[in-house]
Design a protein around this motif. Sequence first.
Motif, PDB file in Angstrom:
ATOM      1  N   THR A 116      31.568  19.557  44.682  1.00 20.52           N
ATOM      2  CA  THR A 116      32.455  18.026  43.961  1.00 20.52           C
ATOM      3  C   THR A 116      32.101  18.326  42.460  1.00 20.52           C
ATOM      4  OG1 THR A 116      31.061  16.897  45.701  1.00 20.52           O
ATOM      5  CG2 THR A 116      30.991  16.494  44.239  1.00 20.52           C
ATOM      6  N   GLY A 117      33.361  17.473  42.098  1.00 20.35           N
ATOM      7  CA  GLY A 117      33.581  17.281  41.137  1.00 20.35           C
ATOM      8  C   GLY A 117      34.168  19.020  39.910  1.00 20.35           C
ATOM      9  N   ASN A 118      34.510  20.063  40.996  1.00 19.06           N
ATOM     10  CA  ASN A 118      34.908  20.985  40.303  1.00 19.06           C
ATOM     11  C   ASN A 118      36.075  21.635  41.236  1.00 19.06           C
ATOM     12  OD1 ASN A 118      35.804  23.378  39.263  1.00 19.06           O
ATOM     13  ND2 ASN A 118      34.339  24.444  39.627  1.00 19.06           N
ATOM     14  N   PHE A 119      36.842  20.745  42.394  1.00 16.66           N
ATOM     15  CA  PHE A 119      38.371  20.615  43.152  1.00 16.66           C
ATOM     16  C   PHE A 119      38.766  22.162  42.721  1.00 16.66           C
ATOM     17  CE2 PHE A 119      36.190  15.807  43.902  1.00 16.66           C
ATOM     18  CZ  PHE A 119      34.987  16.725  44.225  1.00 16.66           C
ATOM     19  N   THR A 120      39.232  22.545  44.060  1.00 15.20           N
ATOM     20  CA  THR A 120      40.198  23.153  43.968  1.00 15.20           C
ATOM     21  C   THR A 120      41.915  22.932  44.089  1.00 15.20           C
ATOM     22  OG1 THR A 120      40.474  23.733  46.281  1.00 15.20           O
ATOM     23  CG2 THR A 120      38.635  25.231  44.985  1.00 15.20           C
ATOM     24  N   THR A 121      42.888  23.191  43.703  1.00 15.00           N
ATOM     25  CA  THR A 121      44.435  23.094  43.321  1.00 15.00           C
ATOM     26  C   THR A 121      44.541  22.602  44.760  1.00 15.00           C
ATOM     27  OG1 THR A 121      44.737  25.058  41.902  1.00 15.00           O
ATOM     28  CG2 THR A 121      46.414  23.597  43.412  1.00 15.00           C
ATOM     29  N   VAL A 125      45.985  19.160  46.117  1.00 14.42           N
ATOM     30  CA  VAL A 125      46.567  18.727  46.424  1.00 14.42           C
ATOM     31  C   VAL A 125      46.662  18.181  48.465  1.00 14.42           C
ATOM     32  CG1 VAL A 125      49.106  19.990  47.731  1.00 14.42           C
ATOM     33  CG2 VAL A 125      48.414  20.883  45.736  1.00 14.42           C
ATOM     34  N   ILE A 126      45.220  18.267  48.878  1.00 20.01           N
ATOM     35  CA  ILE A 126      45.460  17.343  50.180  1.00 20.01           C
ATOM     36  C   ILE A 126      44.928  16.375  49.375  1.00 20.01           C
ATOM     37  CG2 ILE A 126      43.678  17.622  52.236  1.00 20.01           C
ATOM     38  CD1 ILE A 126      44.004  20.109  51.913  1.00 20.01           C
ATOM     39  N   GLY A 127      44.215  16.108  48.849  1.00 18.40           N
ATOM     40  CA  GLY A 127      43.889  14.659  48.685  1.00 18.40           C
ATOM     41  C   GLY A 127      45.060  13.766  47.966  1.00 18.40           C
ATOM     42  N   GLY A 128      45.825  14.169  47.154  1.00 16.58           N
ATOM     43  CA  GLY A 128      47.292  13.877  46.521  1.00 16.58           C
ATOM     44  C   GLY A 128      47.566  13.396  47.453  1.00 16.58           C
ATOM     45  N   ILE A 178      41.939  11.531  41.599  1.00 14.23           N
ATOM     46  CA  ILE A 178      41.875  12.481  43.476  1.00 14.23           C
ATOM     47  C   ILE A 178      40.282  12.569  43.737  1.00 14.23           C
ATOM     48  CG2 ILE A 178      43.206  14.521  44.708  1.00 14.23           C
ATOM     49  CD1 ILE A 178      45.421  13.267  42.737  1.00 14.23           C
ATOM     50  N   GLY A 179      39.944  13.428  43.307  1.00 13.98           N
ATOM     51  CA  GLY A 179      38.663  13.628  43.463  1.00 13.98           C
ATOM     52  C   GLY A 179      37.378  12.598  44.040  1.00 13.98           C
TER      53      GLY A 179
END
Length: 646
Positions: A116-121, A125-128, A178-179
Amino acid sequence: MSTQNMSQQEMDQLIAQYDKESAVRNYIGPMKWITFCLLVLFTVYQLVSTIFYALPPQIHRPIHLAFGLGLIFLLYPLSTKRNNHKIGIFGILLAVIAFVLPLYWVYDYEGLVVRTGNFTTLDLVIGGIAIVLVLEAARRVVGLPIAIIASLFLLYTYFGPYMPGFLEHRGNDVDRIIGHSFFTLEGILGTPLGVSSTFIFLFILFGAFLEKTGVGQYFNDLALVVAGRRIGGPAKVAVFSSALQGTISGSSVANVVTSGSFTIPMMKRLGYRSEFAGAVEAASSTGGQIMPPIMGAAAFLMSEFLNKPYFEIAKAAALPAILYFTGVWIMTHLEAKRLGLRGLKKEELPDKKEVLKRIYLLLPIFVIIFTLMSGVSPEMSAIIGIASTVVVGAFRKETRMSISDILEAFASGARTALGVVAATACAGIIVGTVTLTGIGLKLANGLIDMAGGILFLTLFFTMIASLILGMGTPTTANYIITSTIAAPALIQMGVPDLAAHMFTFYFGIVADITPPVALAAFAAAGLAKSKPMQTGVQSTKLAIAAFMAPYIFVVSPQLLLIDTTFMESLWVMITSVLGMIGVGAGIIGFWMSKLNPLERILAAAGGILAVIPGLTTDIAGLALLAAVFAYSIYKGRKEKQVTASA
């Protein structure tokens, strides 16, 4: 007796015209069965997760969202002008993506929690994409305005440093937006969607089961028996049946078309003007959302936001709801008296004995009330209510539900819930923005400053905001936005939190009958063949109690049964009902005889004073009403004497 005055296809077309949530693809062939099975599976998942195994919200809410988004892109076309019997490859692909993306939470639950707070690319992308899909789903189901509002809030989150005055904030980068919006329980997966995935879905399903057992038609027949032969009978039938219909439908437009398809033609045949007939149905159907025990979906959100049992919300709404329907009933009665309209003839009504034999169909509603009063959770109350509906329906052959009927109820409930899924997910973006930027407190302070610290002006500005939002957003989303932004301003000024939230809730609902965009009134105008804007104006007059009550219960919370005794509540109810008689007489211009302009003003003023809780206002209002009433009786007798002597 047949009560259907238009075909089911015509009803569906009219609902779809004014209720975007009903404008679905009507598949034929394999796609019809695929979507049906998915809808049934959606309901099965909701029931299993409630009854047998409660999943963590980070898993349950994404699954709920996955079903909702996937089905929305299958059932709702890109444009309502497109062929609604087919879907292309692109549409199917989009539906699959919409279904799969939220399940990323299920696939990598532990990983997402850890980082949490340190999300991968890949996370981002999925969140966006998920955010874009939620916005598009809301546009398709709910309408463009809510998608625009949510998008503007997202832009505000990013461009904070460039905002003027008190709106300025430090801003947030895209990754953080996004996060926060998709990978926390404060955005899309926040409280609104959480309530959609629990209380709201199950009560919508309960309504679908009631409808399947024929309760909707029974409400109409019961209303005809209770009110049909009274003065202006069809109008009172509309008021009575629409109040009951609110139990099984959370849509004002759907209520209008369902009840109005037979009440509006009856009213017109009896002699009511087209605009008035449409207005009676629109005002009554809209009030169904404020009628306990089962109110609009926003009431369940209010329960969660305020951390109060749902029964407390329903109890608080009881007296204002009684005032609302009393006001509409009184005005239809006075209008009928003014026009000299009769009730329906005995042969125009269903058989009383046959209707009373089916009174058992109302048992599930009493089951819901009893379980809620007993402290049973809303989820289990809804499930018990659903089970009782199946049991009660088995008493008679015509109401008995087969396996196919139950599956159809499953599909109908899930389909109706899609609009709530889209609205709550999109509204979650707005709530997430508020928590990330603090704009809620900023706007609340700004609202108080704009009103100069005057409570009445703050209430007025809140009402206008709610009505404007209601032109383009459903009640659920409207309430979420205004309760997040405006309710805190009222609470800061000393208004009890329940009264503040109920204020925004009420005006979000009456937006459906308030011009210039009054969708429920316009739907009624379509049935009545009347002028839409005039029907909207008449609806607003009939719903005057819904405009008065919120101001009154903010100043005098006794109207919401807050900090009051039984006798005090009884006195408030009696004086309020008497007050609504005066207000209705003032608006219609008739009591025991025709009222002149001064008498109308005095009757309305006395009514308003009687509705406002307080010994001084009650005495003044009742005295004024008594004087107008006595003079009206005197005038009526004089007119009869003149007529008799002539």
